[in-house]
Structures are given as C-alpha cells and as structure tokens.
Write an enzyme that holds these catalytic residues in place. Structure first.
Site, PDB file in Angstrom:
ATOM      1  N   CYS A 175     -16.775  -9.125   5.131  1.00 33.37           N
ATOM      2  CA  CYS A 175     -16.153  -7.822   4.902  1.00 33.37           C
ATOM      3  C   CYS A 175     -14.869  -7.976   4.086  1.00 33.37           C
ATOM      4  CB  CYS A 175     -15.850  -7.182   6.254  1.00 33.37           C
ATOM      5  SG  CYS A 175     -15.152  -5.544   6.079  1.00 33.37           S
TER       6      CYS A 175
ATOM      7  N   CYS B  42       0.830  -1.215   0.000  1.00 35.51           N
ATOM      8  CA  CYS B  42       0.000   0.000   0.000  1.00 35.51           C
ATOM      9  C   CYS B  42       0.866   1.267   0.000  1.00 35.51           C
ATOM     10  CB  CYS B  42      -0.917  -0.016   1.217  1.00 35.51           C
ATOM     11  SG  CYS B  42      -2.068   1.358   1.243  1.00 35.51           S
TER      12      CYS B  42
ATOM     13  N   CYS C 254     -19.691   2.138   8.728  1.00 34.37           N
ATOM     14  CA  CYS C 254     -18.928   1.412   9.754  1.00 34.37           C
ATOM     15  C   CYS C 254     -17.671   2.237   9.993  1.00 34.37           C
ATOM     16  CB  CYS C 254     -18.581   0.013   9.257  1.00 34.37           C
ATOM     17  SG  CYS C 254     -17.492  -0.882  10.384  1.00 34.37           S
TER      18      CYS C 254
ATOM     19  N   CYS D 208     -19.818  -6.054   3.282  1.00 28.97           N
ATOM     20  CA  CYS D 208     -19.091  -4.880   3.782  1.00 28.97           C
ATOM     21  C   CYS D 208     -17.794  -4.783   2.989  1.00 28.97           C
ATOM     22  CB  CYS D 208     -18.800  -5.067   5.271  1.00 28.97           C
ATOM     23  SG  CYS D 208     -17.746  -3.768   5.954  1.00 28.97           S
TER      24      CYS D 208
ATOM     25  N   ARG E  41     -18.175  -2.773  17.842  1.00 29.94           N
ATOM     26  CA  ARG E  41     -17.447  -4.025  17.549  1.00 29.94           C
ATOM     27  C   ARG E  41     -16.124  -4.112  18.305  1.00 29.94           C
ATOM     28  NH1 ARG E  41     -17.049  -4.029  12.165  1.00 29.94           N
ATOM     29  NH2 ARG E  41     -19.162  -4.823  12.078  1.00 29.94           N
TER      30      ARG E  41
ATOM     31  N   CYS F 287       0.201   4.768   7.097  1.00 30.84           N
ATOM     32  CA  CYS F 287      -0.458   4.612   8.402  1.00 30.84           C
ATOM     33  C   CYS F 287       0.490   3.843   9.339  1.00 30.84           C
ATOM     34  CB  CYS F 287      -1.778   3.875   8.236  1.00 30.84           C
ATOM     35  SG  CYS F 287      -2.758   4.508   6.845  1.00 30.84           S
TER      36      CYS F 287
ATOM     37  N   CYS G 123       0.162   0.095  10.387  1.00 26.96           N
ATOM     38  CA  CYS G 123      -0.283  -0.907   9.418  1.00 26.96           C
ATOM     39  C   CYS G 123       0.851  -1.708   8.771  1.00 26.96           C
ATOM     40  CB  CYS G 123      -1.118  -0.237   8.334  1.00 26.96           C
ATOM     41  SG  CYS G 123      -1.821  -1.456   7.201  1.00 26.96           S
TER      42      CYS G 123
HETATM   43  N1  SAM Z   1      -6.736   0.469   3.114  1.00 19.66           N
HETATM   44  C1  SAM Z   1      -8.021   0.795   3.563  1.00 19.66           C
HETATM   45  C2  SAM Z   1      -8.024   1.940   4.535  1.00 19.66           C
HETATM   46  O1  SAM Z   1      -7.052   2.178   5.207  1.00 19.66           O
HETATM   47  O2  SAM Z   1      -9.060   2.608   4.624  1.00 19.66           O
HETATM   48  C3  SAM Z   1      -8.784  -0.365   4.150  1.00 19.66           C
HETATM   49  C4  SAM Z   1      -8.075  -1.372   5.036  1.00 19.66           C
HETATM   50  S1  SAM Z   1      -7.363  -0.749   6.541  1.00 19.66           S
HETATM   51  C5  SAM Z   1      -6.317  -2.058   6.981  1.00 19.66           C
HETATM   52  C6  SAM Z   1      -8.717  -0.748   7.684  1.00 19.66           C
HETATM   53  C7  SAM Z   1      -8.481  -0.364   9.110  1.00 19.66           C
HETATM   54  O3  SAM Z   1      -7.836  -1.414   9.811  1.00 19.66           O
HETATM   55  C8  SAM Z   1      -7.598   0.832   9.399  1.00 19.66           C
HETATM   56  O4  SAM Z   1      -8.235   2.036   9.220  1.00 19.66           O
HETATM   57  C9  SAM Z   1      -7.292   0.612  10.876  1.00 19.66           C
HETATM   58  O5  SAM Z   1      -8.282   1.210  11.684  1.00 19.66           O
HETATM   59  C10 SAM Z   1      -7.341  -0.904  11.026  1.00 19.66           C
HETATM   60  N2  SAM Z   1      -5.994  -1.454  11.276  1.00 19.66           N
HETATM   61  C11 SAM Z   1      -5.006  -1.615  10.379  1.00 19.66           C
HETATM   62  N3  SAM Z   1      -3.885  -2.118  10.949  1.00 19.66           N
HETATM   63  C12 SAM Z   1      -4.187  -2.279  12.264  1.00 19.66           C
HETATM   64  C13 SAM Z   1      -3.443  -2.751  13.386  1.00 19.66           C
HETATM   65  N4  SAM Z   1      -2.175  -3.124  13.271  1.00 19.66           N
HETATM   66  N5  SAM Z   1      -4.055  -2.800  14.583  1.00 19.66           N
HETATM   67  C14 SAM Z   1      -5.342  -2.395  14.699  1.00 19.66           C
HETATM   68  N6  SAM Z   1      -6.091  -1.936  13.683  1.00 19.66           N
HETATM   69  C15 SAM Z   1      -5.520  -1.872  12.472  1.00 19.66           C
HETATM   70 FE1  SF4 Z   2      -2.856   1.195   3.387  1.00 18.94          FE
HETATM   71 FE2  SF4 Z   2      -2.842   0.037   5.754  1.00 18.94          FE
HETATM   72 FE3  SF4 Z   2      -3.225   2.645   5.600  1.00 18.94          FE
HETATM   73 FE4  SF4 Z   2      -5.149   0.963   4.730  1.00 18.94          FE
HETATM   74  S1  SF4 Z   2      -4.434   1.192   6.822  1.00 18.94           S
HETATM   75  S2  SF4 Z   2      -4.376   2.800   3.688  1.00 18.94           S
HETATM   76  S3  SF4 Z   2      -3.877  -0.710   3.957  1.00 18.94           S
HETATM   77  S4  SF4 Z   2      -1.346   1.554   4.998  1.00 18.94           S
END
Ligand code: SAM
Ligand code: SF4
Ligand code: DTB
Length: 336
Positions: free
Chosen positions: A120, A76, A211, A151, A283, A80, A83
């Site tokens: 989802c 990606c 959500c 979802c 949730r 974030c 992530c």
């Molecule tokens: N890439 C898209 C986005 O960021 O909107 C969708 C998938 S993203 C992985 C969805 C959500 O997963 C993130 O916004 C975050 O809240 C949660 N998430 C991701 N990594 C995480 C982690 N290590 N621990 C807890 N929540 C996590």
């Molecule tokens: Fe990409 Fe992870 Fe951020 Fe979603 S949460 S936009 S998968 S870096």
C-alpha cells in the site's frame, strides 16, 4: 455465584443475526439504535457474537498482511488533527519529495519476501496532481508485476483519476471516513465529509476495491463510533476492507495529549465492525505498537483478519516483523 437462573438467562441472550439484505426502500441495513445496542452489550457477549459471525464468514485462523510505504512524506496542506504530516503542525516529520520508482520497488520486493500479499503506497497529499499521478501509476504497474496486490492512498480523487489508477492495475484504494459526520468538523476543516464520500464513490464506479475505515481515540463519543459504523455498514456495498486505527498520538499534533482510549473500547469497535460488515476484511491498523499481545489476540478473536505488517506505518512505528511472526506462531495463525 453462578446460579442456574443466570446460566439460563445467558442461554436466552438475544443473538444478532448477520444482515446481508441490500438496502431496500431506503431502509437502513443497520439502524443506529441497533448498532448502539451492540456497543452496549457486556464485553463477553459482544466478542462472543462477533466471533461466531467471523467464523461463519472467514477462516478465523487466517490473517491478511499488507505492507505500507510512505511514497511522499510530510508537508501536507490539510489540517487533519491527528496527522503528523500536516504542514500546519510542528512535528518531527520532514517534507520529502515523491520517492523514486526504483526505491519503491525495492521496498515492495522486501515486503513480498517477508510474506505480505498487498503493498500500500501512501502520499501526504490533499489529492494527486496529474504529473504525480503518472508516476504513481508506473509504481502501481511495476509493484503488481512483482505479484503483489496493490493499494494506494493519495487523498481526494478528481473525476477520471480513479479510472486511470484502475487501468494501471490498482486493486484497492484507501480513503477513510475517519469519524462520524457529526464529530468530523472538530478534527478536519480543509475538506468535507461529502468530499470523502465523493472520492469513495469514484473509486467504486471505477471498480476498484474500497478500503475505508476510521480512527478511534480522537476524543469521540460512543455515539460517534456508532455513527461512523452506520456510515460504513450502510453503504450500498460496504467496503471490502475496513481499517480500524487506534489514534497514534504524535507530539506536535493537536491530539497529542488527548486522554488515551481504553483498549477494550478499541476491541468493541472491531467487534461491531465485524458484526455489521460480516463479509469485509477488518484491519487491526494503527496502534499495534502500543497494544500488548493479549489485546491483539482478542482483536483477532473478535473479527480482525488483516494487519499492517512491517516496521513502519507511514511515519510512525509498527511491530517488528520477527515479533509479529512469533505472535502468529503463538496463536497458530496462518497468513495470507
Ligand atoms: N493523505 C491521504 C489522505 O488523508 O487521504 C492519504 C494518507 S492518510 C495518512 C491515511 C489515513 O491514515 C488517514 O485518513 C487516517 O485515517 C490515518 N492516520 C493518519 N494519521 C494517523 C494517526 N496518527 N493515528 C491513526 N491513524 C492515522
Ligand atoms: Fe494530509 Fe495527513 Fe490529512 Fe492525509 S491525513 S490529508 S497526509 S494531513
Ligand atoms: C489506514 O487506515 N491506516 C494507515 C493507512 N490506512 C494509510 C495509516 C496509519 C498512519 C499512522 C500514522 C503514521 O504512521 O503517519
């Protein structure tokens, strides 16, 4: 020692009434001061209040089950900090292409057989490209045909994309605010808080259920948790579904070594979400694998009534189905 006086004091405990008044004259439904005072209550007083509000709005012995599938994993472009799928961090997650529809459907069938009511689909994108959106629309249409709620969480949506998803049969779109507007910049730099609010607005406008929740344990302060809840609870219509994630610390991400959150602070966040959003499903999301059964039971008591169900979240683990079924039995929970 319990004195008659201390018993009387507790009887006088100020009871917070659930507010369902719509935003009038721009007056917030929940002020930050009110939300903070909830976080500061003694733990027993807080979970007692959240439980009373929970049972006034839901059957407290029912839990909704959603199964997650990562349809596009890794690589990606976003940064974030929590992530493992960001291409900027050196984690064990590999970049994989969008899954075949047949594979997605096979997973959805298994999820349904295991008892999930919602499926989802998550993609590691900044947002979907038009070609990808067409494939996802087909997935949504076919998953819905199996009799599951659908979802998707695909990142930011451009004008018109939410309508396309709605047309394909999408029931819920997950897009989290993650944390407070004040702390957000410490975690993510590649898209703004306003970008997220804009996507949520598009989802609402397209009549897809929202959500939206966040993550705790990112190193945020109590004021940041207050501010996140204030964002969610004061939306014109609060999200139908509010995922509260406990940070899953993954090696290679900037937050992998951050101090671990006391699980009771996680429960406090669930309880405050329940009190301030009495009609929403809350949730208990990421983090269940490292929580013991007692903490999970406390989360259900405090107002959580939905979980991610199945061995895998997106790239990290989740409790086994058999383990969860045992927990439901031990707590006499029925599932939706
Ligand atoms: N890439 C898209 C986005 O960021 O909107 C969708 C998938 S993203 C992985 C969805 C959500 O997963 C993130 O916004 C975050 O809240 C949660 N998430 C991701 N990594 C995480 C982690 N290590 N621990 C807890 N929540 C996590
Ligand atoms: Fe990409 Fe992870 Fe951020 Fe979603 S949460 S936009 S998968 S870096
Ligand atoms: C949400 O709030 N939590 C889920 C779902 N929405 C997409 C994701 C949790 C991801 C945990 C880290 C991983 O498995 O990659």
């Amino acid at each position: 020692m319990t004195t008659q006086k201390s018993v009387e004091n507790h009887k006088k405990l100020h009871f917070i009434k659930p507010k369902e008044k719509l935003k009038e004259n721009n007056i917030e439904k929940w002020s930050k001061k009110e939300i903070k005072s909830l976080f500061q209550l003694p733990f027993n007083d807080l979970v007692y209040q959240s439980h009373v509000i929970h049972r006034a709005n839901f059957n407290p012995n029912e839990v909704q089950l959603s199964t997650l599938l990562s349809i596009k994993t890794g690589g990606c472009s976003e940064d974030c900090g929590y992530c493992p799928q960001s291409a900027r961090f050196d984690t064990e997650v590999k970049n994989e292409p969008l899954m075949d529809i047949a594979e997605v459907l096979a997973s959805a069938k298994l999820a349904k057989e295991a008892g999930a009511s919602r499926f989802c689909m998550g993609a590691a994108w900044r947002g979907p490209k038009e070609k990808d959106l067409n494939s996802v629309k087909e997935m949504i249409f076919k998953v819905k045909e199996l009799g599951l709620e659908t979802c998707a969480t695909l990142g930011m949506l451009k004008e018109g994309q939410a309508e396309e998803l709605k047309e394909a049969g999408l029931d819920y779109y997950n897009h989290n605010l993650d944390t407070s507007p004040e702390f957000y910049g410490d975690i993510i730099s590649t898209r703004t808080y306003q970008n997220r609010l804009d996507t949520l607005e598009r989802v609402r406008e397209a009549s897809i259920n929202v959500c939206c929740g966040g993550i705790v344990g990112l190193g945020e302060s109590i004021d940041d948790r207050v501010s996140l809840i204030s964002q969610l609870a004061n939306m014109e219509r609060p999200p139908e579904s509010v995922p509260i994630n406990l940070l899953t610390q993954v090696e290679g991400t900037p937050l992998s070594n951050i101090e671990k959150l006391d699980h009771f602070d996680f429960i406090r966040t669930i309880a405050v979400a329940r009190i301030t959003m009495p009609k929403s499903f809350v949730r208990l999301s990421a983090g269940r694998e490292i929580m013991d059964d007692g903490i999970q039971a406390l989360a259900f008591f405090s107002g959580a009534n939905s979980i991610f169900y199945g061995e895998q979240l997106l790239t990290t683990g989740n409790p086994d189905i058999e383990k969860d079924k045992k927990l439901f039995n031990r707590l006499n929970l029925s599932t939706l």
